[in-house]
Design an enzyme around this catalytic site. Sequence first.
Site, short mmCIF file in Angstrom:
data_model
loop_
_atom_site.label_atom_id
_atom_site.label_comp_id
_atom_site.label_asym_id
_atom_site.label_seq_id
_atom_site.Cartn_x
_atom_site.Cartn_y
_atom_site.Cartn_z
CG HIS A 132 2.18 31.52 32.88
ND1 HIS A 132 3.48 31.51 33.30
CD2 HIS A 132 1.74 32.81 32.45
CE1 HIS A 132 3.97 32.85 32.80
NE2 HIS A 132 3.08 33.66 32.35
CD GLN B 38 5.31 36.75 40.43
OE1 GLN B 38 5.07 35.69 41.06
NE2 GLN B 38 5.84 36.61 39.00
CB SER C 288 -0.33 36.25 33.88
OG SER C 288 0.34 35.87 32.40
CB CYS D 252 10.95 38.76 31.16
SG CYS D 252 9.55 37.94 32.12
CB THR E 133 -10.76 33.68 17.87
OG1 THR E 133 -10.85 34.11 16.50
CG2 THR E 133 -11.44 32.46 18.31
#
Length: 386
Positions: free
Chosen positions: A204, A182, A202, A327, A240
Amino acid sequence: MDRIYLDNNATTIVDPLVKQAMEPYWCERYGNPNSLHTFGTEVHPDLRIAMNRLYRGLNAQEGDDILITSCATESNNTVLKGIYFDLIKKGKKNHIVTTTVEHPCVANSCKFLESQGVKVTYLPVNADARVEADAVRHAITDKTALVSVMWANNETGVIFPIKEIAEVCKAKGVLFHTDAVQAIGKVRVDLQDVPADFLSLSGHKFHGPKGVGALFVRKGLKLPPLLHGGEQMSGKRAGTLNVAGIVGMGLAMELASDNLGYENKEVRRLRDKLEDGLLKIKDVLVISRRELRVPNTVFISVRGVEGEALLWDLNKSGIAASTGSACASESLEANPVIKAIGLGSELSHTGIRLSLSRFTTEEEIDFAIKTFTEAAGRLRSISSTY
Ligand code: 7TS
């Protein structure tokens, strides 16, 4: 007015420039970068550019590692479980220090480690919803393997004194991890200034794509991999590579740094306008002081109104907000962060989080103030506790 998105701490819109930059990697440049043929090798320069952007964004240096993961949850799990396997299971240490307000991916990893015999100290927050560096200093023992404290809290937006905490850990010779999910794009994150050993992020959360994150590992440190498999990332994280995601996250990081001034000025101005507007409603409480928070977040409690009822009412009017971390949205428990801040049980069900982004407009904020005020009034008129 179209829908208004005020839940940017849950996820953000992908910046159109990021989307455009990712486009070639679905149907044209789709090679596996570990393949030896041209389909594989032609994406190497693109990955290098993206990685450089991540290094620059964090002010990481040569020799530091930035591992690409699938999300911050994976990054955080890699650190906590890595420390468990590397230091704790080998009997060298048995203690972790963290806070009562971490994201569930840290909190539940710690709970899991407790079930394996690790001792965990959960530091409470003070009246400003902050954890102080002194509390960290006092919690560290000679058995402490790791301190993990988030840079900024996802629910309240409160920024923790990360530089001081990192320096305390350094002085005590204890590894320090920060979940900076954040913080990226909202405050300056400079790893030359802040001596953290590990940092999670993260993509996104700062207008990059979902499904890609990163873990910074300071030069000279090593963690055992969470995912074993192929030799990707020099064996430090198998699987990958998410080429489109890495390209997108790299550009998103660069744009986040470029827009930091805007975020701090314009996003803050709009957040303050929203907050001032909502504070005109009677008997509301905003958690913590503005100057202690990231510029985009306000967490407000409306006495007598269930946060969830308000959320649904706002949603009907096209406004997306949150009662806390998405979440944890399936649990009926009071918001654990709000509980941890020490609000009474009545208030702990009343909070609602509004989080802006650089794509939020003045018009949207004006509409949100009006709509929120009406919804709060409507719900209070049928409230049995107000
Ligand atoms: N750490 C923090 C501080 C977060 O806010 C989140 C997501 C995560 C980790 C996990 O990120 P992920 O990309 O691995 O899922 N926080 C929230 C939230 O506040 N509302 O929805 C998700």
